[in-house]
Every structure is written in structure tokens, then in C-alpha cells.
Design a protein around this motif. Structure first.
Motif, PDB file in Angstrom:
ATOM      1  N   LYS A   1       0.561  -1.134   0.409  1.00 47.32           N
ATOM      2  CA  LYS A   1       0.479   0.016   0.198  1.00 47.32           C
ATOM      3  C   LYS A   1       1.336   1.715  -0.274  1.00 47.32           C
ATOM      4  CE  LYS A   1      -4.013   0.785   0.568  1.00 47.32           C
ATOM      5  NZ  LYS A   1      -4.996   1.225  -1.398  1.00 47.32           N
ATOM      6  N   SER A   2       2.111   1.008   0.717  1.00 49.83           N
ATOM      7  CA  SER A   2       3.057   2.151   0.848  1.00 49.83           C
ATOM      8  C   SER A   2       3.678   2.536  -0.608  1.00 49.83           C
ATOM      9  CB  SER A   2       4.118   1.338   1.393  1.00 49.83           C
ATOM     10  OG  SER A   2       4.017   1.482   3.018  1.00 49.83           O
ATOM     11  N   THR A   3       3.692   3.754  -0.700  1.00 44.79           N
ATOM     12  CA  THR A   3       4.263   4.268  -2.592  1.00 44.79           C
ATOM     13  C   THR A   3       6.056   3.952  -2.625  1.00 44.79           C
ATOM     14  OG1 THR A   3       2.401   5.960  -2.295  1.00 44.79           O
ATOM     15  CG2 THR A   3       5.250   6.088  -4.057  1.00 44.79           C
ATOM     16  N   VAL A   4       6.506   2.474  -3.649  1.00 46.29           N
ATOM     17  CA  VAL A   4       7.661   2.606  -3.308  1.00 46.29           C
ATOM     18  C   VAL A   4       8.147   2.059  -4.733  1.00 46.29           C
ATOM     19  CG1 VAL A   4       7.124   0.675  -1.882  1.00 46.29           C
ATOM     20  CG2 VAL A   4       6.791   0.300  -3.427  1.00 46.29           C
TER      21      VAL A   4
ATOM     22  N   GLY B   1       3.792  18.561   1.156  1.00 49.55           N
ATOM     23  CA  GLY B   1       3.524  16.968   1.764  1.00 49.55           C
ATOM     24  C   GLY B   1       4.032  16.106   1.829  1.00 49.55           C
ATOM     25  N   SER B   2       3.579  15.237   2.775  1.00 50.27           N
ATOM     26  CA  SER B   2       4.431  14.293   2.509  1.00 50.27           C
ATOM     27  C   SER B   2       5.263  12.962   1.380  1.00 50.27           C
ATOM     28  CB  SER B   2       3.879  13.215   3.467  1.00 50.27           C
ATOM     29  OG  SER B   2       2.964  12.667   2.878  1.00 50.27           O
ATOM     30  N   CYS B   3       3.827  13.337  -0.104  1.00 49.36           N
ATOM     31  CA  CYS B   3       4.853  12.638  -1.030  1.00 49.36           C
ATOM     32  C   CYS B   3       4.671  13.428  -1.927  1.00 49.36           C
ATOM     33  CB  CYS B   3       3.050  11.908  -1.442  1.00 49.36           C
ATOM     34  SG  CYS B   3       2.468  11.029  -0.248  1.00 49.36           S
ATOM     35  N   PHE B   4       4.496  14.661  -2.829  1.00 52.34           N
ATOM     36  CA  PHE B   4       5.134  15.064  -4.126  1.00 52.34           C
ATOM     37  C   PHE B   4       6.801  15.105  -4.052  1.00 52.34           C
ATOM     38  CE2 PHE B   4       1.407  17.528  -5.042  1.00 52.34           C
ATOM     39  CZ  PHE B   4       0.662  15.751  -6.190  1.00 52.34           C
TER      40      PHE B   4
HETATM   41  P1  NAD Z   1       2.567   7.890   8.376  1.00 52.89           P
HETATM   42  O1  NAD Z   1       4.498   8.084   8.966  1.00 52.89           O
HETATM   43  O2  NAD Z   1       1.744   8.817   8.137  1.00 52.89           O
HETATM   44  O3  NAD Z   1       2.237   6.446   9.107  1.00 52.89           O
HETATM   45  C1  NAD Z   1       3.001   5.021   8.481  1.00 52.89           C
HETATM   46  C2  NAD Z   1       3.248   4.177   9.640  1.00 52.89           C
HETATM   47  O4  NAD Z   1       2.935   3.112   9.772  1.00 52.89           O
HETATM   48  C3  NAD Z   1       3.595   5.165  11.287  1.00 52.89           C
HETATM   49  O5  NAD Z   1       2.498   5.185  11.841  1.00 52.89           O
HETATM   50  C4  NAD Z   1       4.550   3.733  11.449  1.00 52.89           C
HETATM   51  O6  NAD Z   1       5.177   3.673  12.977  1.00 52.89           O
HETATM   52  C5  NAD Z   1       3.935   2.790  11.143  1.00 52.89           C
HETATM   53  N1  NAD Z   1       4.872   2.071  10.954  1.00 52.89           N
HETATM   54  C6  NAD Z   1       6.857   1.860  10.683  1.00 52.89           C
HETATM   55  N2  NAD Z   1       7.316   0.343  10.605  1.00 52.89           N
HETATM   56  C7  NAD Z   1       6.187  -0.140  11.174  1.00 52.89           C
HETATM   57  C8  NAD Z   1       6.313  -1.908  10.816  1.00 52.89           C
HETATM   58  N3  NAD Z   1       7.927  -2.463  11.020  1.00 52.89           N
HETATM   59  N4  NAD Z   1       5.249  -2.285  11.503  1.00 52.89           N
HETATM   60  C9  NAD Z   1       4.780  -1.452  12.276  1.00 52.89           C
HETATM   61  N5  NAD Z   1       4.416  -0.335  11.515  1.00 52.89           N
HETATM   62  C10 NAD Z   1       5.098   0.295  11.331  1.00 52.89           C
HETATM   63  O7  NAD Z   1       2.698   7.332   6.533  1.00 52.89           O
HETATM   64  P2  NAD Z   1       1.522   7.773   5.742  1.00 52.89           P
HETATM   65  O8  NAD Z   1       1.364   9.167   5.811  1.00 52.89           O
HETATM   66  O9  NAD Z   1       0.388   7.315   5.952  1.00 52.89           O
HETATM   67  O10 NAD Z   1       2.708   6.651   5.165  1.00 52.89           O
HETATM   68  C11 NAD Z   1       2.202   5.769   4.297  1.00 52.89           C
HETATM   69  C12 NAD Z   1       2.942   5.246   3.127  1.00 52.89           C
HETATM   70  O11 NAD Z   1       2.017   5.066   1.871  1.00 52.89           O
HETATM   71  C13 NAD Z   1       4.430   5.729   2.250  1.00 52.89           C
HETATM   72  O12 NAD Z   1       5.184   5.035   1.301  1.00 52.89           O
HETATM   73  C14 NAD Z   1       3.293   7.477   1.583  1.00 52.89           C
HETATM   74  O13 NAD Z   1       3.939   7.443   0.416  1.00 52.89           O
HETATM   75  C15 NAD Z   1       2.090   6.939   1.037  1.00 52.89           C
HETATM   76  N6  NAD Z   1       1.361   7.339   0.913  1.00 52.89           N
HETATM   77  C16 NAD Z   1       0.706   8.698   1.415  1.00 52.89           C
HETATM   78  C17 NAD Z   1      -0.166   9.688   1.766  1.00 52.89           C
HETATM   79  C18 NAD Z   1      -0.578  10.762   2.025  1.00 52.89           C
HETATM   80  O14 NAD Z   1      -1.780  11.548   1.663  1.00 52.89           O
HETATM   81  N7  NAD Z   1      -0.096  10.574   3.185  1.00 52.89           N
HETATM   82  C19 NAD Z   1      -1.531   9.275   0.330  1.00 52.89           C
HETATM   83  C20 NAD Z   1      -0.790   8.045  -0.813  1.00 52.89           C
HETATM   84  C21 NAD Z   1       0.364   7.064  -0.426  1.00 52.89           C
END
Ligand code: NAD
Ligand code: UDX
Length: 480
Positions: free
Chosen positions: A126-129, A270-273
Motif C-alpha cells: 500500500k506504501s508508495t515504493v 506534503g509527504s508525497c510529491f
Molecule cells: P505515516 O508515517 O503517517 O504512517 C506510517 C506508520 O507506519 C507509522 O505510524 C509507523 O509507526 C508505522 N510503522 C513503520 N514501520 C512499522 C513496522 N515495521 N511495523 C508496524 N508499523 C510500522 O505514513 P503515511 O502518510 O500513512 O504513508 C504511508 C505510505 O503511504 C508511504 O509510503 C506514503 O508514500 C504512501 N502514501 C501516503 C499518502 C498521504 O497522503 N500521506 C497518500 C498515498 C500514499
């Protein structure tokens, strides 16, 4: 009952899983995280993130088929489908520092899945990788598998913060990439069945793994590119007397271009761009494509330029110095309807003003004082020169105060800057604000939210991004 576990209870994991639980009452969804405080907050009345509509969704299914837990291993072991939604920030040291994605959290999640699994699982990125991550994850899982079979799917998330719930309820598309094998196709079908509870079938796109991974980076790069394009135009508008709002309206009327995402601003945050474009740049470089890498890099360079251009405009307008002057900052979050400050342009703008020795008085309806102080006291990470961190002097942080009201922030200020487009900034009593400010009183609108003409009638000198310049500003030296 199908069991889903999501690793990572952040901005993506939390809202996405809450909506899956709401739309699929027959599925049990558990969101796990290593951060105990985050899980505690998800189980309380004060959720860890601010997102319109999220409270209602969580309240209606938490304790029924939606659970938040810090017992990561137990819930991963029990799940049929494991989503991995951990953070994937830009690497700040080592190989690829400044550009490559840091997959430490991803890798440790994958190793943990391999350690605790006793039954076959579908593992969903689900993460962006970076493109090809699924191959690495597959290797980690299969080399530690103890007979358990895994299928890896890429299911990138396209939600935007501030509109996450509506984006999840009615997504433009859901993208699922998987292996083109019978097992791969079965896994794709299983995930498709989850989304099919509420997403029309024609909006669920199934592709190969690499297309899905790359499409996410590509989509963010294209979106950010639009903002940098319109922001580049905004500088030219200011130099020529054109109005960027009129230009983007006219350009956006072309159906091939479209009207969305053409608002000139102080810059995207933002955290993405930035992170995802840097990731794309690094992948291009690693694939021997420096020209392509440089093309995308330029999107971030224009964004950095827009922020420093804004700071320079403020300083030159205010007689070439803001030293000792109080400047009110309206808005610190990277956009409205979120309390998220990751990569917010406010950080660079505030640091730029502090660098010229301004005193700042900051108000944001959703960002805490602690967060602002933390953001401003962190070293600036320079993506283009990752080895040269610019240290922040602790004394300049003393020049910052945080207020819980826009009027208090503006009291006695020489100028005010709007850095987030919160709706409430449109409705403030600017006459009252003007009365309590030093004169001449300046407004620098980094989001084009106020009506400049009305404010000029009150007496303000107003700068709006990409608009014909206030007569006052025309006489000031041009900004680089
Ligand atoms: P975030 O930092 O808000 O949340 C990530 C969570 O993962 C944290 O709470 C952290 O404690 C937890 N974590 C890390 N390692 C872990 C592990 N080994 N076991 C259990 N928990 C663990 O990040 P986010 O904004 O939710 O983004 C997550 C991913 O989604 C990123 O790859 C991001 O690029 C992507 N993404 C984010 C958005 C956005 O708008 N924020 C939109 C689309 C995609
Ligand atoms: C973005 C993508 O939109 C989303 O699809 C992806 O899943 C995650 O990254 P997000 O960062 O949450 O979402 O917010 P977004 O609405 O894209 O805004 C990003 C930045 O661009 C904000 O700082 C915003 O203010 C700015 N922006 C947006 C502009 O300056 N002008 C615009 O026209 C649009």
C-alpha cells in the motif's frame, strides 16, 4: 470471515482500513503499528490525525469489525491479506541519500511477516515504493518462508489528505498489480473482491506489478508538475501584468488539459510529491537515464524557487529588511483540512524570514505549538546537497511564538503571510486586523485566498501570487 491486517496506522493505513471495514461488514480489519501512542490514539476519542469525516467512519465500525492494536505479530499471523502501509521517506544518508526511498521500515515489516506467518498470505504493497520493490519483498518472504506461500500485490493509494474519506468512498480508480500467473491472478481477484463491495468494477484496474508500482510515482509526478508549471507562469505573470488566475482558467478550459490542480501557490508541500519525484529521479539515474532524471528534478527546483521567491518578495517589499519586524503567519499545515506539516512550504518560508531576523507569530487551526517548534528547529534537509545540512540556530526559534487565534497573531505585526488556504482566513475581519497592525500594513497571500482589492480599500499593501502587482510593490527592486 476474511481477515485483513494492515501494518502502519498512519495517514493512509488508518483511513483506508476504516473505509474497508465500513464498506465490508463481513471482513475483519485490524490495523497494527509499532507506535503504541498512535494505536492508543486510534482507540480514543481524539484520533491521531485530523481528516474530515474520519471520526464518523471510525466510530461506526471500531469494536465491530475494525480494530487497532499494537500486537503486530499476532494479527499479522492471523490475517489472510496483509496490507503494508508503513512510511517510505527519502533516504538522508548512505547510497542514494537525498533521492532514494528509505525502505528500512518496509523491509523490517516484510521480515516480520516471514517470521510469524504459518498460513499462506497475500501481501499488499500500500506504501508508495520504487518500481521493482515487489521483487525484493518476494525474495525476503520466500527465502524465509518455512513452507508458507505468498503472493505480492501492488495496490498504491491515491487519496489526498484533507479529502481522504471522500477519495476512498469514490476513488477515480483502484489499481491492483500482480503476477501474471494463475496464483497471481487469484490473488488479484481476492483483493478486487474486497474493493468491489463499493467501487464499480470498471474503476478497478488490474495490471502487472511494475506498472502498478510505477503508475503511483508517475501520477504524483504529473500532479506536482502541473503545480510547478502554473507556479512558473505565476512569476512571469507578475513580471508582465498578466493574472495567473485568468491564465490558468483559460488554459484549463481546454479539455485536454482540464481545470484541476492549476492553482498557483507558494509551493506544493506534503509527504508525497517531493519524496516520490526524488524517488523517480533516482530510479531514472539508476537506469542510465540522466536526461529523464533532470526533467523531473526541475519540478522540485521550481517548487524551491517559488518558496524563496515568496520570501524575497516579502523582504524587498518591506524596505529590504524584516529584521526585528513582527510577521504574522496564517496557516502552517501543507494544505487546508489537515494538521500534517510534512514538507509544508511554511517551514521554508518561516526559515527564510527567520534568516533575515524577523519575529514570527504563527497561527494554524490544526497544528500544535510543539509541532511548529519541532519543524522549525530541525535541520533543513537539502535534497540537492544531502551532505550539507543547514543547521538551524536555536536562538532564531526563540523569535517564534504560536497563537491560537488569527487576531492575536496579527496584533502589532508589520506584515501577515497566508501560507495555508484554510477557509476561515477568507472570513476574517480584516478591518479589525488592519487597525491593530503597524503601518504600512502588508499582506502576502501565498494561496490567493483573500480579495486583494477589498484589502487595498482598507489600506493594506497586498501581494498575491501571479497577480498584477500592487503599485507599492512595482517600485521595489525585482526579486530573483
Ligand atoms: P505515516 O508515517 O503517517 O504512517 C506510517 C506508520 O507506519 C507509522 O505510524 C509507523 O509507526 C508505522 N510503522 C513503520 N514501520 C512499522 C513496522 N515495521 N511495523 C508496524 N508499523 C510500522 O505514513 P503515511 O502518510 O500513512 O504513508 C504511508 C505510505 O503511504 C508511504 O509510503 C506514503 O508514500 C504512501 N502514501 C501516503 C499518502 C498521504 O497522503 N500521506 C497518500 C498515498 C500514499
Ligand atoms: C497527493 C496526491 O494528490 C494524492 O493523489 C497522493 O495519493 C498523495 O499525494 P496530498 O499530498 O495529500 O496528495 O495533497 P494534494 O491535494 O495533492 O496537495 C499537495 C500540495 O500541492 C499541497 O501543498 C497543496 O496546497 C498544493 N497544491 C495543490 C497547489 O499548490 N496547487 C494546486 O492546484 C493543488
Amino acid at each position: 470471515m476474511v481477515k485483513i491486517c494492515c501494518i502502519g496506522a498512519g495517514y493512509v493505513g488508518g483511513p483506508t482500513m476504516a473505509v474497508i471495514a465500513l464498506k465490508c461488514p463481513s471482513i475483519e480489519v485490524v490495523v497494527v503499528d509499532i507506535s503504541v501512542s498512535r494505536i492508543t490514539a486510534w482507540n480514543s476519542d481524539q484520533l491521531p490525525i485530523y481528516e474530515p469525516g474520519l471520526d464518523e467512519v471510525v466510530k461506526s465500525c471500531r469494536g465491530n469489525n475494525l480494530f487497532f492494536s499494537s500486537d503486530v505479530e499476532k494479527h499479522v499471523a492471523e490475517a489472510d491479506i496483509v496490507f503494508v502501509s508503513v512510511n517510505t521517506p527519502t533516504k538522508t544518508r548512505g547510497l542514494g541519500a537525498g533521492k532514494a526511498a528509505d525502505l528500512t521500515y518496509w523491509e523490517s515489516a516484510a521480515r516480520m511477516i516471514a517470521d510469524v506467518s504459518k498460513s499462506d498470505k497475500i501481501v499488499v504493497e500500500k506504501s508508495t515504493v520504487p518500481v521493482k520493490t515487489a521483487e525484493a519483498i518476494e525474495k525476503i518472504l520466500t527465502h524465509n518462508s518455512k513452507g508458507v506461500k505468498y503472493q505480492i500485490l501492488s495496490n498504491p493509494e491515491f487519496l489526498a489528505e484533507g479529502t481522504a474519506i471522500q477519495d476512498l468512498f469514490a476513488p477515480d480508480r483502484v489499481l491492483i498489480g500482480g503476477r501474471e500467473t494463475p496464483d497471481g491472478r487469484r490473488a488479484i481477484k481476492a483483493l478486487k473482491d474486497v474493493y468491489a463491495h463499493w467501487v464499480p468494477e470498471e474503476r478497478i484496474l488490474c495490471t502487472n506489478l511494475w506498472s502498478a508500482e510505477l503508475s503511483k510515482l508517475a501520477a504524483n509526478a504529473f500532479l506536482a508538475q502541473r503545480i510547478s508549471s502554473v507556479n512558473a507562469m505565476s512569476a512571469l505573470c507578475e513580471a508582465t501584468g498578466a493574472d495567473v488566475a485568468e491564465v490558468s482558467h483559460a488554459v484549463g478550459k481546454d479539455t485536454r488539459i482540464g481545470h484541476k490542480f492549476l492553482n498557483a501557490s507558494v509551493g506544493f508541500g506534503g509527504s508525497c510529491f517531493q519524496k516520490d519525484i526524488l524517488n523517480l529521479v533516482y530510479i531514472c539515474e539508476c537506469n542510465g537515464l540522466p536526461e529523464v532524471a533532470n526533467y523531473w528534478k526541475q519540478v522540485i527546483k521550481v517548487n524551491d524557487y517559488q518558496k524563496s521567491r515568496f520570501v524575497n518578495r516579502i523582504i524587498t517589499s518591506m524596505f529590504n529588511t524584516v529584521s526585528g519586524k513582527k510577521i504574522a503567519i496564517f496557516g502552517f499545515a501543507f494544505k487546508k483540512d489537515t494538521g500534517d506539516t510534512r514538507e509544508t512550504p511554511a517551514i521554508d518560508v518561516c526559515k527564510g524570514l527567520l534568516g533575515d531576523q524577523a519575529r514570527l507569530s504563527i497561527y494554524d487551526p490544526q497544528v500544535t505549538e510543539d509541532q511548529i517548534q519541532r519543524d522549525l528547529s530541525m535541520n533543513k534537509f537539502d535534497w540537492d546537497h544531502p551532505l550539507h545540512l543547514q543547521p538551524m540556530s536555536p536562538s532564531s526559534v526563540k523569535q517564534v511564538s504560536v497563537e491560537w487565534d488569527a487576531y492575536a497573531a496579527a496584533k502589532g505585526a508589520h506584515g501577515l503571510c497566508i501560507l495555508t488556504e484554510w477557509d476561515e482566513f477568507k472570513k476574517l475581519d480584516y478591518e479589525k486586523i488592519y487597525e491593530n497592525m503597524m503601518k504600512p500594513a502588508f499582506v502576502f497571500d501565498g494561496r490567493n485566498v483573500v480579495k486583494a482589492e477589498k484589502l487595498r480599500e482598507i489600506g493594506f499593501i497586498v501581494y498575491s501570487i501571479g497577480k498584477p502587482l500592487d503599485p507599492w510593490l512595482k517600485d521595489m527592486p525585482t526579486v530573483a
